[in-house]
Design an enzyme around this catalytic site. Structure first.
Site, PDB file in Angstrom:
ATOM      1  N   THR A 217      -2.308  33.060 -16.546  1.00 37.30           N
ATOM      2  CA  THR A 217      -2.700  34.329 -17.173  1.00 37.30           C
ATOM      3  C   THR A 217      -3.426  35.128 -16.114  1.00 37.30           C
ATOM      4  OG1 THR A 217      -3.045  33.200 -19.292  1.00 37.30           O
ATOM      5  CG2 THR A 217      -4.296  35.216 -18.970  1.00 37.30           C
ATOM      6  N   ARG A 245       4.665  31.520 -30.676  1.00 39.36           N
ATOM      7  CA  ARG A 245       3.321  30.975 -30.399  1.00 39.36           C
ATOM      8  C   ARG A 245       2.466  32.065 -29.728  1.00 39.36           C
ATOM      9  NH1 ARG A 245       0.132  30.444 -25.465  1.00 39.36           N
ATOM     10  NH2 ARG A 245      -1.270  28.687 -25.722  1.00 39.36           N
ATOM     11  N   VAL A 246       1.246  32.221 -30.223  1.00 41.66           N
ATOM     12  CA  VAL A 246       0.326  33.194 -29.641  1.00 41.66           C
ATOM     13  C   VAL A 246      -0.859  32.435 -29.048  1.00 41.66           C
ATOM     14  CG1 VAL A 246      -1.241  35.108 -30.141  1.00 41.66           C
ATOM     15  CG2 VAL A 246       1.010  35.026 -31.227  1.00 41.66           C
ATOM     16  N   GLY A 247      -1.206  32.748 -27.819  1.00 43.96           N
ATOM     17  CA  GLY A 247      -2.353  32.102 -27.183  1.00 43.96           C
ATOM     18  C   GLY A 247      -3.626  32.903 -27.394  1.00 43.96           C
ATOM     19  N   ASP A 248      -4.603  32.647 -26.538  1.00 38.99           N
ATOM     20  CA  ASP A 248      -5.896  33.316 -26.671  1.00 38.99           C
ATOM     21  C   ASP A 248      -5.896  34.737 -26.096  1.00 38.99           C
ATOM     22  OD1 ASP A 248      -5.480  32.102 -24.135  1.00 38.99           O
ATOM     23  OD2 ASP A 248      -7.612  32.265 -23.661  1.00 38.99           O
ATOM     24  N   THR A 268      -8.693  31.956 -18.847  1.00 40.33           N
ATOM     25  CA  THR A 268      -7.327  31.534 -18.558  1.00 40.33           C
ATOM     26  C   THR A 268      -7.278  30.025 -18.812  1.00 40.33           C
ATOM     27  OG1 THR A 268      -7.829  31.148 -16.215  1.00 40.33           O
ATOM     28  CG2 THR A 268      -6.984  33.320 -16.774  1.00 40.33           C
ATOM     29  N   GLY A 269      -6.072  29.507 -18.961  1.00 39.10           N
ATOM     30  CA  GLY A 269      -5.947  28.072 -19.242  1.00 39.10           C
ATOM     31  C   GLY A 269      -5.532  27.841 -20.683  1.00 39.10           C
ATOM     32  N   GLY A 271      -5.050  28.063 -24.089  1.00 45.57           N
ATOM     33  CA  GLY A 271      -5.486  29.077 -25.039  1.00 45.57           C
ATOM     34  C   GLY A 271      -5.956  28.513 -26.364  1.00 45.57           C
TER      35      GLY A 271
HETATM   36  N1  GLY Z   1      -4.364  31.334 -21.834  1.00 40.29           N
HETATM   37  C1  GLY Z   1      -3.038  31.689 -22.023  1.00 40.29           C
HETATM   38  C2  GLY Z   1      -2.387  31.038 -23.143  1.00 40.29           C
HETATM   39  O1  GLY Z   1      -2.782  29.965 -23.555  1.00 40.29           O
HETATM   40  O2  GLY Z   1      -1.415  31.582 -23.649  1.00 40.29           O
END
Ligand code: GLY
Length: 365
Positions: A217, A245-248, A268-269, A271
């Site tokens: 990210t 799928r939605v991340g953070d 980042t990392g 999510g």
């Molecule tokens: N941090 C990015 C994700 O998990 O999508």
């Protein structure tokens, strides 16, 4: 330089407040908020921008443009746009690794400190610059978040071109992932194939390239010389994810957050871990309670680890998680910090001195 300078400028209305606040944080950050008297931070003498390690060009551009008078929110979006358009960064925008069906789906959020307005898009396809679309949500709607095909149509309505974001490199990586994750099903893995990728001969000679995998990210935060903050996070998210799928990254308070009185934060990392601990919001709260940016990042990483211990599959051993998260924090006075679970990570900084990479603090050796 800014770092040192800003420390000298750091003013506190009460030193007693900070001691009380840090003590309270170990109990509940919300409690600490109530007990803390306001802290007045003086704006930096030149703009400051920080980002994840892949954002050196982003911070350089952001600081240049903010120095020319551009609003910080426009500066960070323009900065990350360089990385979104780079086919060699397989974590963001064009060239990002696709979902399990081979489709690139992007997430992004943006927040403008002075108005406390946010904009965000999730699972957007065929649009190279999701951060600029998130900015349009912020600027032109009463909403915060638009997802999926609605986000695509919104972007098209604003003139963003339809583009194929799957580069040949990312498509090959996705194919290798399909092949290596097959277990006696229809997809032959490279070791089972009688043909190489060029369609010649039997058997593959030489090394099989590893499959790239990422939660990667870019986060970028900035503050100008009036102390106005903004931030942005943009990503192709977890590689080979379940479609939808939605991340953070597009979630305000998780992958990114700004409080114009205090500072900005991003992540980042993994999510899922950041969402479940409201990572970026928690960092800004910790700074409000008196922690410096690096302490605040480490504090939230500790919390993430403590929450993850409840699911054994997430842990490498009794203490260490089996995933990485990197957190970034920029305070209103330009003081910044970053921390990762494990050593080796670096983050990008640009200020009056120039653009460079600095080491992130690490929670574990
Ligand atoms: N941090 C990015 C994700 O998990 O999508």
């Amino acid at each position: 330089m800014i770092h040192e300078h800003s420390r000298r400028q750091f003013l506190r209305t009460s030193s007693v407040a900070s001691v009380g606040a840090i003590g309270a944080l170990s109990g509940a950050a919300a409690g600490a908020r109530a007990e803390t008297r306001p802290i007045a931070w003086v704006a930096p003498k030149s703009p400051v921008s920080i980002s994840s390690g892949n954002g050196l060009r982003a911070v350089e551009r952001a600081v240049l443009r903010i120095g020319e008078g551009l609003d910080p929110v426009l500066g960070v979006v323009e900065g990350v746009g360089i990385v979104e358009a780079d086919p060699d960064d397989m974590t963001v925008g064009y060239g990002g690794l696709p979902n399990e069906r081979g489709v690139v789906q992007l997430d992004s959020s943006v927040m403008h400190g002075p108005t406390h307005k946010a904009g965000s898009v999730a699972c957007i396809e065929n649009i190279m610059h999701p951060a600029a679309v998130a900015l349009k949500v912020l600027q032109t709607t009463d909403h915060v978040m638009i997802v999926g095909h609605g986000a695509y149509e919104f972007a098209r309505a604003h003139g963003f071109p339809h583009e194929d974001l799957l580069t040949d490199k990312a498509r090959r990586a996705w194919l290798r992932w399909k092949q290596t994750s097959s277990d006696r099903d229809d997809w032959l893995d490279p070791g089972q194939m009688d043909w190489n990728e060029e369609g010649t001969s039997v058997g593959l000679a030489g090394e099989v390239e590893p499959v790239p995998f990422t939660y990667g990210t870019i986060h970028c935060g900035a503050v100008d010389t009036s102390g106005n903050l903004s931030a942005c996070t943009t990503t192709s998210g977890l590689s080979y994810k379940i479609p939808g799928r939605v991340g953070d990254s597009p979630i305000i308070g998780a992958g990114m957050y700004v409080d114009n009185q205090i500072g900005s934060a991003g992540a980042t990392g993994r999510g899922e871990a950041v969402i479940q601990s409201c990572g970026s919001f928690a960092i800004v709260q910790a700074m409000e309670a008196g922690m410096d940016p690096t302490q605040a990042c480490l504090h939230v990483l500790r919390k993430i680890v403590s929450n993850s211990k409840r699911q054994k599959r997430l842990m490498r051993d009794a203490e260490r998680p089996d995933f990485n998260v990197v957190m970034y924090a920029l305070r209103k006075d330009g003081v910044h910090g970053s921390a990762a679970m494990f050593p080796g990570a670096r983050y990008a900084v640009a200020d009056g001195v120039g653009a460079r990479l600095e080491p992130c603090a690490a929670l574990f050796e």
